[in-house]
Design an enzyme around this catalytic site. Structure first.
Site, PDB file in Angstrom:
ATOM      1  N   ASP A  22     116.119  56.455 -11.608  1.00  0.00           N
ATOM      2  CA  ASP A  22     116.817  56.260 -12.711  1.00  0.00           C
ATOM      3  C   ASP A  22     116.060  57.391 -13.970  1.00  0.00           C
ATOM      4  O   ASP A  22     116.524  57.894 -14.690  1.00  0.00           O
ATOM      5  CB  ASP A  22     116.769  54.931 -13.358  1.00  0.00           C
ATOM      6  CG  ASP A  22     118.058  54.712 -14.380  1.00  0.00           C
ATOM      7  OD1 ASP A  22     118.598  55.773 -14.877  1.00  0.00           O
ATOM      8  OD2 ASP A  22     118.292  53.581 -14.653  1.00  0.00           O
ATOM      9  N   HIS A 224     118.451  45.103 -15.519  1.00  0.00           N
ATOM     10  CA  HIS A 224     118.299  46.315 -15.491  1.00  0.00           C
ATOM     11  C   HIS A 224     118.512  46.695 -17.190  1.00  0.00           C
ATOM     12  O   HIS A 224     119.830  47.050 -17.067  1.00  0.00           O
ATOM     13  CB  HIS A 224     118.983  47.007 -14.397  1.00  0.00           C
ATOM     14  CG  HIS A 224     118.890  48.515 -14.449  1.00  0.00           C
ATOM     15  ND1 HIS A 224     117.886  49.379 -13.755  1.00  0.00           N
ATOM     16  CD2 HIS A 224     119.530  49.473 -15.104  1.00  0.00           C
ATOM     17  CE1 HIS A 224     118.150  50.536 -13.807  1.00  0.00           C
ATOM     18  NE2 HIS A 224     119.057  50.616 -14.445  1.00  0.00           N
ATOM     19  N   HIS A 226     118.640  49.218 -20.240  1.00  0.00           N
ATOM     20  CA  HIS A 226     118.200  50.461 -20.889  1.00  0.00           C
ATOM     21  C   HIS A 226     117.741  49.902 -22.358  1.00  0.00           C
ATOM     22  O   HIS A 226     118.124  48.875 -22.912  1.00  0.00           O
ATOM     23  CB  HIS A 226     119.220  51.434 -20.795  1.00  0.00           C
ATOM     24  CG  HIS A 226     119.596  51.941 -19.400  1.00  0.00           C
ATOM     25  ND1 HIS A 226     118.926  53.268 -19.177  1.00  0.00           N
ATOM     26  CD2 HIS A 226     119.853  51.616 -18.503  1.00  0.00           C
ATOM     27  CE1 HIS A 226     119.282  53.500 -17.783  1.00  0.00           C
ATOM     28  NE2 HIS A 226     119.720  52.381 -17.462  1.00  0.00           N
ATOM     29  N   CYS A 257     121.510  57.069 -16.866  1.00  0.00           N
ATOM     30  CA  CYS A 257     122.670  57.665 -15.922  1.00  0.00           C
ATOM     31  C   CYS A 257     123.392  58.755 -16.448  1.00  0.00           C
ATOM     32  O   CYS A 257     123.867  58.757 -17.587  1.00  0.00           O
ATOM     33  CB  CYS A 257     123.822  56.406 -15.666  1.00  0.00           C
ATOM     34  SG  CYS A 257     124.842  57.067 -14.463  1.00  0.00           S
ATOM     35  N   ASN A 270     115.435  53.754 -19.725  1.00  0.00           N
ATOM     36  CA  ASN A 270     115.419  52.298 -19.442  1.00  0.00           C
ATOM     37  C   ASN A 270     114.258  51.659 -20.270  1.00  0.00           C
ATOM     38  O   ASN A 270     113.301  52.232 -20.911  1.00  0.00           O
ATOM     39  CB  ASN A 270     114.979  52.055 -17.884  1.00  0.00           C
ATOM     40  CG  ASN A 270     115.767  52.548 -16.979  1.00  0.00           C
ATOM     41  OD1 ASN A 270     116.015  53.685 -16.748  1.00  0.00           O
ATOM     42  ND2 ASN A 270     116.604  51.637 -16.460  1.00  0.00           N
TER      43      ASN A 270
HETATM   44  P1  HMG Z   1     132.975  62.361  -3.803  1.00  0.00           P
HETATM   45  O1  HMG Z   1     133.061  63.628  -4.404  1.00  0.00           O
HETATM   46  O2  HMG Z   1     134.183  61.576  -3.898  1.00  0.00           O
HETATM   47  O3  HMG Z   1     132.521  62.254  -2.280  1.00  0.00           O
HETATM   48  O4  HMG Z   1     131.590  61.567  -4.526  1.00  0.00           O
HETATM   49  P2  HMG Z   1     133.219  63.212  -1.115  1.00  0.00           P
HETATM   50  O5  HMG Z   1     132.811  62.062   0.123  1.00  0.00           O
HETATM   51  O6  HMG Z   1     134.510  63.774  -1.382  1.00  0.00           O
HETATM   52  O7  HMG Z   1     131.968  64.426  -0.621  1.00  0.00           O
HETATM   53  C1  HMG Z   1     131.732  65.280  -1.685  1.00  0.00           C
HETATM   54  C2  HMG Z   1     130.431  66.134  -1.247  1.00  0.00           C
HETATM   55  O8  HMG Z   1     129.404  65.218  -1.397  1.00  0.00           O
HETATM   56  C3  HMG Z   1     130.541  66.500   0.283  1.00  0.00           C
HETATM   57  O9  HMG Z   1     129.852  67.643   0.436  1.00  0.00           O
HETATM   58  C4  HMG Z   1     129.701  65.154   0.999  1.00  0.00           C
HETATM   59  O10 HMG Z   1     129.100  65.524   2.235  1.00  0.00           O
HETATM   60  C5  HMG Z   1     128.544  65.048   0.019  1.00  0.00           C
HETATM   61  P3  HMG Z   1     130.482  68.897   0.605  1.00  0.00           P
HETATM   62  O11 HMG Z   1     131.163  69.085   1.920  1.00  0.00           O
HETATM   63  O12 HMG Z   1     131.486  69.099  -0.371  1.00  0.00           O
HETATM   64  O13 HMG Z   1     129.360  69.891   0.628  1.00  0.00           O
HETATM   65  N1  HMG Z   1     128.101  63.722  -0.171  1.00  0.00           N
HETATM   66  C6  HMG Z   1     126.912  63.199   0.145  1.00  0.00           C
HETATM   67  N2  HMG Z   1     125.924  64.041   0.271  1.00  0.00           N
HETATM   68  C7  HMG Z   1     124.627  63.495   0.471  1.00  0.00           C
HETATM   69  N3  HMG Z   1     124.483  61.972   0.250  1.00  0.00           N
HETATM   70  C8  HMG Z   1     125.670  61.233   0.304  1.00  0.00           C
HETATM   71  C9  HMG Z   1     126.967  61.888   0.188  1.00  0.00           C
HETATM   72  N4  HMG Z   1     128.158  61.382  -0.109  1.00  0.00           N
HETATM   73  C10 HMG Z   1     128.843  62.524  -0.159  1.00  0.00           C
HETATM   74  N5  HMG Z   1     125.379  60.003   0.064  1.00  0.00           N
HETATM   75  C11 HMG Z   1     130.079  59.912  -4.389  1.00  0.00           C
HETATM   76  C12 HMG Z   1     131.623  60.079  -4.349  1.00  0.00           C
HETATM   77  C13 HMG Z   1     129.832  58.246  -4.526  1.00  0.00           C
HETATM   78  C14 HMG Z   1     129.521  60.492  -3.052  1.00  0.00           C
HETATM   79  C15 HMG Z   1     129.736  60.619  -5.578  1.00  0.00           C
HETATM   80  O14 HMG Z   1     130.286  60.099  -6.823  1.00  0.00           O
HETATM   81  C16 HMG Z   1     128.058  60.345  -5.892  1.00  0.00           C
HETATM   82  O15 HMG Z   1     127.168  60.613  -5.194  1.00  0.00           O
HETATM   83  N6  HMG Z   1     127.942  59.823  -7.240  1.00  0.00           N
HETATM   84  C17 HMG Z   1     126.442  59.141  -7.516  1.00  0.00           C
HETATM   85  C18 HMG Z   1     126.405  59.239  -8.758  1.00  0.00           C
HETATM   86  C19 HMG Z   1     124.819  58.733  -9.133  1.00  0.00           C
HETATM   87  O16 HMG Z   1     123.966  58.673  -8.676  1.00  0.00           O
HETATM   88  N7  HMG Z   1     124.935  58.088 -10.546  1.00  0.00           N
HETATM   89  C20 HMG Z   1     123.690  57.533 -11.153  1.00  0.00           C
HETATM   90  C21 HMG Z   1     123.314  56.353 -10.218  1.00  0.00           C
HETATM   91  S1  HMG Z   1     124.022  54.960 -11.090  1.00  0.00           S
HETATM   92  C22 HMG Z   1     123.133  54.561 -12.488  1.00  0.00           C
HETATM   93  O17 HMG Z   1     122.573  55.255 -12.919  1.00  0.00           O
HETATM   94  C23 HMG Z   1     123.329  53.153 -12.831  1.00  0.00           C
HETATM   95  C24 HMG Z   1     122.299  52.252 -12.660  1.00  0.00           C
HETATM   96  O18 HMG Z   1     120.721  52.615 -13.011  1.00  0.00           O
HETATM   97  C25 HMG Z   1     122.318  50.757 -13.296  1.00  0.00           C
HETATM   98  C26 HMG Z   1     122.614  50.979 -15.024  1.00  0.00           C
HETATM   99  O19 HMG Z   1     121.799  51.589 -15.615  1.00  0.00           O
HETATM  100  O20 HMG Z   1     123.756  50.494 -15.078  1.00  0.00           O
HETATM  101  C27 HMG Z   1     122.000  52.062 -10.989  1.00  0.00           C
HETATM  102 MG    MG Z   2     120.109  52.667 -15.125  1.00  0.00          MG
END
Ligand code: HMG
Ligand code: MG
Length: 316
Positions: A22, A224, A226, A257, A270
């Site tokens: 994060d 969790h 922030h 995020c 955080n």
């Molecule tokens: P999408 O664009 O719908 O995914 O995203 P897709 O399945 O169409 O794939 C698009 C491309 O991403 C493809 O590559 C996939 O291979 C690749 P391309 O063919 O275009 O070259 N791909 C991946 N590559 C590596 N690892 C993977 C993966 N999945 C797809 N796992 C998806 C959907 C969920 C993948 C995208 O939206 C995503 O990765 N989102 C993550 C966002 C994120 O990490 N946000 C921060 C974390 S959450 C947070 O911070 C909150 C938290 O702290 C709690 C709080 O504070 O509330 C936890």
């Molecule tokens: Mg967070």
């Protein structure tokens, strides 16, 4: 007659440091893999119970953590072989990320997988390109496989008090998402992690949120928080009163995020793990954290971010 002895032992509170994930995912500059490893080594020495080391998400979405597999390869075995090794965890949004976690497992690094959903439809779309239901559907093929392999599971729910796009979120809506996640797999070891994504909660908000849950949830719940408004430590104290015994923090207070940022405001950090530990211990609980070593990790966290922001490259 029942005699109660005071053993002088305080109750233990679990501390997870999420700074390598994060903390670094929202940095404008990409942090060098070696600097991330340096930070993780400091955290490994600090006595925290768990370190969220990276994400196995799409590098198109979070280029800052595109080196997730490389980080695990570099530090995973070393961390796993330590005496009293903290649990290592990673964010996993879908089967592709889960396959990466399985690969690490085969290489001798048993990871906890943290799947993340949200209590706000708009945030869910912004963060994961899917409705809440679609995001939970992505976990359906993962969870039984993880459970069969006895991989520890964390379910995050974001925006448990307020969403940057939709405003206030009702505790009942958060409970609804938790129930859907627990329908996938429910065991006392599943970690329910409630994310106060934008750092606006008051202790009253935390109490109202926890009112929506049963004791069986609270005893395996993580908060969790922030810390935008500087109230996160007071929220920790309120949650301790209600029985919560597990919290996330980020060394140096880094974090946020990228998909919780709006045009007016960059997503907030955080609660600093140092402040978290200090408050938990001031409330009469034990953490087992070595505060000097944690401070060294916090210095390292701030330093690598400042160095990257000033374009100076990695330090040794
Ligand atoms: P999408 O664009 O719908 O995914 O995203 P897709 O399945 O169409 O794939 C698009 C491309 O991403 C493809 O590559 C996939 O291979 C690749 P391309 O063919 O275009 O070259 N791909 C991946 N590559 C590596 N690892 C993977 C993966 N999945 C797809 N796992 C998806 C959907 C969920 C993948 C995208 O939206 C995503 O990765 N989102 C993550 C966002 C994120 O990490 N946000 C921060 C974390 S959450 C947070 O911070 C909150 C938290 O702290 C709690 C709080 O504070 O509330 C936890
Ligand atoms: Mg967070």
């Amino acid at each position: 007659m029942c005699v109660v002895y005071d053993t002088g032992m305080s109750e233990k509170v679990r501390i997870t440091d999420v700074s390598p994930r994060d903390g670094l995912q929202n940095e404008p500059e990409i942090i060098a893999t070696d600097d991330k490893i340096r930070l993780i080594r400091r955290l490994l020495a600090s006595g925290v119970d768990e370190i969220e080391v990276t994400s196995f998400v799409s590098p198109r979405w979070v280029p800052q953590l595109a080196d997730g597999p490389a980080v695990i390869e570099a530090i995973g075995v070393e961390a796993t072989c330590m005496a009293d090794a903290p649990q290592l965890s990673v964010l996993v949004p879908n089967e592709q990320g889960f396959e990466e976690a399985l690969l690490a497992r085969e290489q001798g690094v048993p990871l906890k997988i943290a799947m993340f959903a949200a209590a706000s439809e708009t945030f869910s779309q912004q963060n994961t390109n899917g409705t809440i239901a679609e995001v939970i559907d992505r976990f359906r093929p993962i969870v039984p496989r993880a459970a069969e392999l006895e991989m520890p599971i964390r379910f995050y729910v974001s925006c448990v008090v307020e969403c940057p796009f939709e405003g206030r979120i009702k505790p009942a809506a958060v409970r609804g998402v938790v129930d859907q996640l627990l329908e996938l797999h429910d065991s006392p070891t599943v970690d329910i992690d409630l994310g106060e994504t934008i750092g606006v909660a008051t202790p009253d908000d935390i109490n109202a949120l926890l009112d929506a849950f049963d004791d069986s949830h609270i005893e395996r719940m993580t908060l969790h928080l922030h810390d935008t408004q500087g109230r996160a430590a007071d929220c920790v104290a309120a949650a301790l009163q209600r029985g919560v015994r597990s919290f996330d923090g980020s060394a140096g207070g880094l974090g946020g995020c990228p998909y919780a940022s709006t045009e007016e405001r960059r997503a907030p950090g955080n609660i600093a793990t140092e402040s978290l530990v200090q408050r938990v211990e001031a409330e009469g609980f034990e953490t087992g954290v070595d505060t000097e070593r944690l401070e060294a990790a916090a210095v390292c966290a701030r330093e690598i971010v400042l160095t990257a922001r000033s374009g100076m490259g990695g330090l040794t």
